[in-house]
Design an enzyme around this catalytic site. Structure first.
Site, short mmCIF file in Angstrom:
data_model
loop_
_atom_site.label_atom_id
_atom_site.label_comp_id
_atom_site.label_asym_id
_atom_site.label_seq_id
_atom_site.Cartn_x
_atom_site.Cartn_y
_atom_site.Cartn_z
N ARG A 146 1.10 -1.50 0.50
CA ARG A 146 -0.10 -0.38 -0.03
C ARG A 146 1.30 0.85 -0.26
O ARG A 146 2.13 1.41 -0.06
CB ARG A 146 -1.03 0.20 1.26
CG ARG A 146 -1.94 -0.87 1.70
CD ARG A 146 -2.69 -1.04 2.51
NE ARG A 146 -3.30 -2.24 2.85
CZ ARG A 146 -3.40 -2.69 3.29
NH1 ARG A 146 -2.28 -3.44 3.75
NH2 ARG A 146 -4.30 -4.24 3.53
N LYS A 170 -2.15 -2.50 7.81
CA LYS A 170 -3.90 -2.57 8.71
C LYS A 170 -3.05 -3.02 10.19
O LYS A 170 -3.28 -4.13 10.36
CB LYS A 170 -4.37 -2.60 8.28
CG LYS A 170 -4.89 -1.27 7.36
CD LYS A 170 -6.17 -1.65 6.47
CE LYS A 170 -6.29 -0.75 5.55
NZ LYS A 170 -7.07 -0.47 4.26
N HIS A 240 -2.73 2.84 -6.07
CA HIS A 240 -3.67 1.55 -5.94
C HIS A 240 -3.75 0.38 -7.00
O HIS A 240 -3.71 -0.76 -6.92
CB HIS A 240 -4.71 1.95 -4.98
CG HIS A 240 -5.30 0.69 -5.30
ND1 HIS A 240 -5.73 0.42 -3.52
CD2 HIS A 240 -6.56 0.59 -6.10
CE1 HIS A 240 -6.56 -0.44 -3.87
NE2 HIS A 240 -7.21 -0.66 -5.10
N ARG A 243 -0.81 -2.02 -6.99
CA ARG A 243 -1.02 -2.51 -5.93
C ARG A 243 -2.19 -3.82 -6.85
O ARG A 243 -2.55 -5.51 -6.62
CB ARG A 243 -1.80 -2.05 -5.03
CG ARG A 243 -2.78 -3.24 -3.76
CD ARG A 243 -2.76 -2.34 -2.40
NE ARG A 243 -3.95 -2.74 -1.78
CZ ARG A 243 -3.38 -3.75 -0.87
NH1 ARG A 243 -1.49 -3.99 -0.46
NH2 ARG A 243 -4.06 -4.33 -0.13
N HIS A 266 -4.51 -8.70 3.65
CA HIS A 266 -6.02 -8.49 3.97
C HIS A 266 -6.14 -9.29 4.98
O HIS A 266 -5.93 -10.60 5.29
CB HIS A 266 -6.32 -9.30 3.18
CG HIS A 266 -6.43 -8.09 1.82
ND1 HIS A 266 -7.06 -8.78 0.47
CD2 HIS A 266 -6.62 -6.44 1.43
CE1 HIS A 266 -7.11 -7.46 -0.33
NE2 HIS A 266 -7.05 -6.34 0.00
N TYR A 275 -10.43 -8.81 -6.58
CA TYR A 275 -9.41 -9.00 -7.28
C TYR A 275 -9.72 -9.71 -9.00
O TYR A 275 -9.21 -10.07 -9.83
CB TYR A 275 -7.69 -8.46 -6.84
CG TYR A 275 -8.09 -7.80 -6.20
CD1 TYR A 275 -6.94 -6.46 -7.14
CD2 TYR A 275 -7.32 -7.89 -4.92
CE1 TYR A 275 -6.92 -5.33 -5.81
CE2 TYR A 275 -7.45 -6.50 -3.91
CZ TYR A 275 -6.78 -5.48 -4.55
OH TYR A 275 -6.81 -4.27 -3.35
#
Length: 296
Positions: A146, A170, A240, A243, A266, A275
């Site tokens: 990211r 994250k 992005h 990515r 994720h 995706y």
């Protein structure tokens, strides 16, 4: 200006993750840089909504998604609410702001040919900024990182001997991503040029500006947009999308969905499955070419 009391508040009272707090701080610093440049104002505590609105317009024109813009404005709004709480301001300039509408429109990834053109056919040069920019593109496409994760990478994040990259994602979730041989080679070139900069104030961070300070998100966007403007005719050209391309191309080549999930950082397969729509066309080709009854 310093946002230390605000970041302490987010960490200690609101229990936000370190990565989220850093993202908020980056957004505030980006806005501070904007008003300093456009309005010669050194304090975002004294701006009005029209000045914020002009920043929003700039962000829209830069190609940033409405979702990302809303996140930046949310960070700014949280900051103003904090200032109200401690009595530093009497009015939140974002009190009546309405978030930009977001859509679920599918973002089209770069093709493999467009990636090849950006990395192999464009002339990067051998100076610090050129090699840095090439490495940034290679990092995005080869690791699926990211933008905020790339900005926050440290020198210690890289293990060139084992060809791996440690990424803090994250919710402070750490993941290890393998590095391609070509990326390791570019990294070595970059590190050599980085060490020769006249002044380095952000000594721990991997990616720096030519002035030796940590690279910032809007500059990263500009780098990707500028290079891919020469390699792609797509309207959306952003970190992005790289990515997105990383995940899509892996799936097209038969990569396991769970493996791609781990590489992207994720927390659930649902986030990764967005995706898979791009790989359906490839699956159809394989199906038609390989199924025994496809010619009937």
């Amino acid at each position: 200006m310093s946002f230390q009391s605000f970041t302490d508040y987010l960490l200690l009272e609101k229990n936000y993750s370190a990565l989220t707090v850093k993202a908020y701080q980056n957004d505030l610093e980006d806005f501070s840089e904007f008003i300093k440049t456009e309005y010669q104002t050194h304090s975002i505590n004294k701006v009005n909504y029209q000045q914020i609105r002009s920043w929003i317009v700039l962000l829209v024109e830069s190609g940033l998604s409405n979702r990302s813009i809303n996140r930046k404005i949310s960070a700014l709004n949280t900051y103003y609410k904090f200032l109200l709480k401690i009595g530093d301001i009497n009015l939140n300039p974002l009190a009546k702001h309405k978030a930009l509408k977001t859509s679920k429109k599918i973002q089209v990834p770069f093709s493999e040919a467009e990636i090849e053109m950006a990395l192999d056919d464009l002339n990067f040069g051998d100076d610090f900024e050129s090699i840095r920019n090439k490495l940034i593109i290679e990092f995005f496409y080869s690791t699926g990182i990211r933008r905020i994760e790339l900005v926050e990478l440290k020198l210690t994040s890289i293990d060139l001997d084992n060809k791996t990259l440690k990424v803090l994602g994250k919710r402070n979730k750490e993941r290890i991503v393998p590095l391609l041989k070509s990326v390791v080679q570019t990294t070595k070139k970059y590190l050599k040029l980085r060490s020769s900069l006249q002044s380095i104030s952000s000594k721990d961070h991997l990616f720096l500006t030519k002035k030796g300070v940590k690279i910032y998100e809007t500059l990263v966007y500009r780098i990707i947009n500028d290079y891919f403007s020469s390699a792609s005719s797509k309207v959306k050209k952003s970190p992005h999308i790289l990515r997105h391309s990383f995940a899509t191309h892996l799936l097209n080549q038969g990569a396991d969905l769970n493996a791609v999930k781990e590489l992207l950082g994720h927390s659930s397969l649902a986030a990764t499955q967005v995706y898979t729509h791009n790989s359906i066309a490839e699956l159809k080709k394989v199906h038609i070419n390989a199924h025994p009854r496809s010619k009937k």
